[in-house]
Design an enzyme around this catalytic site. Sequence first.
Site, PDB file in Angstrom:
ATOM      1  N   ASP A   1       0.865  -1.166   0.000  1.00 30.85           N
ATOM      2  CA  ASP A   1       0.000   0.000   0.000  1.00 30.85           C
ATOM      3  C   ASP A   1       0.917   1.235   0.000  1.00 30.85           C
ATOM      4  OD1 ASP A   1      -2.137   1.702  -0.029  1.00 30.85           O
ATOM      5  OD2 ASP A   1      -3.228   0.757   1.614  1.00 30.85           O
TER       6      ASP A   1
HETATM    7  C1  BGC Z   1      -5.240   3.109   0.285  1.00 29.15           C
HETATM    8  C2  BGC Z   1      -5.558   2.010  -0.719  1.00 29.15           C
HETATM    9  C3  BGC Z   1      -5.473   2.543  -2.127  1.00 29.15           C
HETATM   10  C4  BGC Z   1      -4.111   3.165  -2.340  1.00 29.15           C
HETATM   11  C5  BGC Z   1      -3.885   3.691  -3.747  1.00 29.15           C
HETATM   12  C6  BGC Z   1      -3.981   3.871  -0.083  1.00 29.15           C
HETATM   13  O1  BGC Z   1      -3.805   4.996   0.698  1.00 29.15           O
HETATM   14  O2  BGC Z   1      -5.107   2.542   1.557  1.00 29.15           O
HETATM   15  O3  BGC Z   1      -6.819   1.464  -0.459  1.00 29.15           O
HETATM   16  O4  BGC Z   1      -5.718   1.528  -3.050  1.00 29.15           O
HETATM   17  O5  BGC Z   1      -3.944   4.241  -1.431  1.00 29.15           O
HETATM   18  O6  BGC Z   1      -4.604   4.833  -3.995  1.00 29.15           O
END
Ligand code: BGC
Length: 730
Positions: free
Chosen positions: A290
């Site tokens: 993430d």
């Molecule tokens: C979130 C994810 C998301 C990713 C990309 C993160 O901050 O936790 O759910 O897919 O960002 O945007």
Amino acid sequence: MNTQETNREIKNKVNQLLTEMTLEEKIGQMTQVDFAVIAVPDELNADDPVDKAKLEEAVLKYHVGSILNAPFTPHSKAQPVETWRKVIQTVQAVSAKSRLKIPLIYGIDAIHGATYTQNSVLFPQAINMAATFNPELSFREGEITARELRASGLQWNFSPVMDIGRQPLWPRLWETYGEDVHLATVLGTSYIKGHQGNDYSAINKALTCLKHYVGYSFPINGKDRTPAWIGERMLREYFLPTFEAGVKAGSPTIMVNSAEVDGIPGHANYHYLTTILRDEMGFKGFTVSDWADIKNLHKRDQLAATEKEAVKMAVMAGIDMSMVPFDFSFYQLLLELVKSGEVPKARIDEAVSRILTVKYQAGLFDPKAPVLRVEGNFSTAEAIETNRQAARESIVLAKNANNVLPLKKESRILVTGPTANLLSVLNGGWTITWQGDDESLYPQDKLTVFKAIQNKSKGKVTYVGGNSFADGIDIQKAVQEAESHDIVVLCLGEKPYTETAGNIDSLNLDPEQINLAKAMIATGKPVVLVMLGGRPRIISGIAEQVSGVLLGFLPGMEGGSAIADILYGDYNPSGRLPISYPRNTNDIVMYDHKPMEAFEFNTYNPLYPFGHGLSYTTFQTGGLMLERDKINKGDNINMTVTVKNTGTVKGKETVLLYLNDIAASVSRPKKQLKAFKKVELEPGQAESLSFTLTPFDLSFIGVDLKRIVEPGDFKVIVGDETALFSVTDQ
Ligand code: BGC
């Protein structure tokens, strides 16, 4: 060509490619950067948001294998479909200039439709999709989302969220399919099947990404990205099954938990990422970190003494791709680590072969693959109608005293409250922008609750309220206006949010909303409360005194229309709660609680229980019959039950089938949902429904942490009826 042949062919191609790749090219494949890295600076306000020189640097110098997110201005926001097609074309044209012509894989958050493409069909959020108890609608959402992504040139969706929503404070509760494992499994896998079909290289299909593996949704303090403490039994019982089902349904990518479980950050957890995910579940795809979470092992968690050590930890734990996202540090550090022998080359080959395999499977290597036409595939009338139906089925009628609903078209309605006249409050986060809170960007042809009521009404409709969620409401004026109206529709709830920006300290509603509610109740006019927002904010005092309660959660772009359809009886409500709606802030008990949670002075006493939802008709469920009263361990058991519409209007009813393992070596929930079916019935019509419970349905995580079925007695619970059967050990 059959699948086996295709797989063999892909394997050969990947192996061949690996022999040709330099170490730098391999590590580049494991690197994912944000759009900002290749973007033209905002101030230039250029037509083409891609800076070619920066893109070439990322792809040709650092061999970057993946990009994510939408152009920043100043935050990622939805772009016209044509812009996306151009961006992807530009990106792939540069990858085609690279030595080995390895295509990039572009990732995007499209969690309730194509969030970042303007005018896409934006569905109810997952918590609402769960409330539909309708897997067909979830399948259709998957299909439509994939189609709209492909029409936008996009192919990899960071969705669905397979986390289980058992912590109502958590600001991403609404991104989940609720508190129940079975419901989330059914809805999530239906979505994946619709999204991917049997072959996600098909022109109208796209890859999914299960997230956030695993335990992210259960922060002990309720704040996003804070620690969970989940024992291994609980993990296996409640948090792993949806991911396992998602893997079985064919999702080829998994995003990792941004927080930590039992003191181990998700990105450093070898046990979860390798032992369980690979060795036990047999996941063959690739994992992606993430946002900045490898850096976080050092910067935030103080687990690694340096960023370099963090990279080593994460890669060795089982992370295949790093969402870095703003620089090439991961690439540089990992290169050093491999050169010094601290990370074995074999681990790099493993990660890269997983990534390349998915790229081949997705058809990305085919330079001639056409892009799906926009016309007939994007924002079609049929898709919008499906969305409206999903929204209708996702709204829960929780209270309807004296049949205050449906409203008469002639009634004079006062509409008030901070969520009454905004589109953003119907949609929540990940809508047009990350936080979903820029009302000015919402399509003006969509209807707020107020406007949808106004459209349908044949009487006077008045709105008292502001232009944004934060605007104060003139309570005095609302009270005065109530005088000349028959009914008050009071819209309360939450402004849009996601992630840490949505953290709260209490489920209580803010005092302004309570004061407005009290004033409206005090007018003596019947009040219908409409709640919108991603979490069950406490409304017990209000709900007691109003005549009707609609729990709308986040019903999406057609949510206003759908709410008006229900208020006026143009649609008979059929939504059921996918969570237990708490009565008090600290009385957080799930429906599938343990016996001791409802023993002596303890009670399961939510304001509305899991599965609650009223209709404008009545249904009777009965005649529960088990095919046998004794089965052998390993057998299925079949049963039937009859459901009848005993009222005067057509309606949809969901029959919920629960199971209780009467005595077991590990304490078992009082009841656990194992099956459900939703049927539409005309007045007087009855239907016999059959259900089959499998050994998996009877199983639990035993003393030795293995899934087992224990001989003994079981109770099936449907409506007011129960039936017993026993399992023998033959
Ligand atoms: C979130 C994810 C998301 C990713 C990309 C993160 O901050 O936790 O759910 O897919 O960002 O945007």
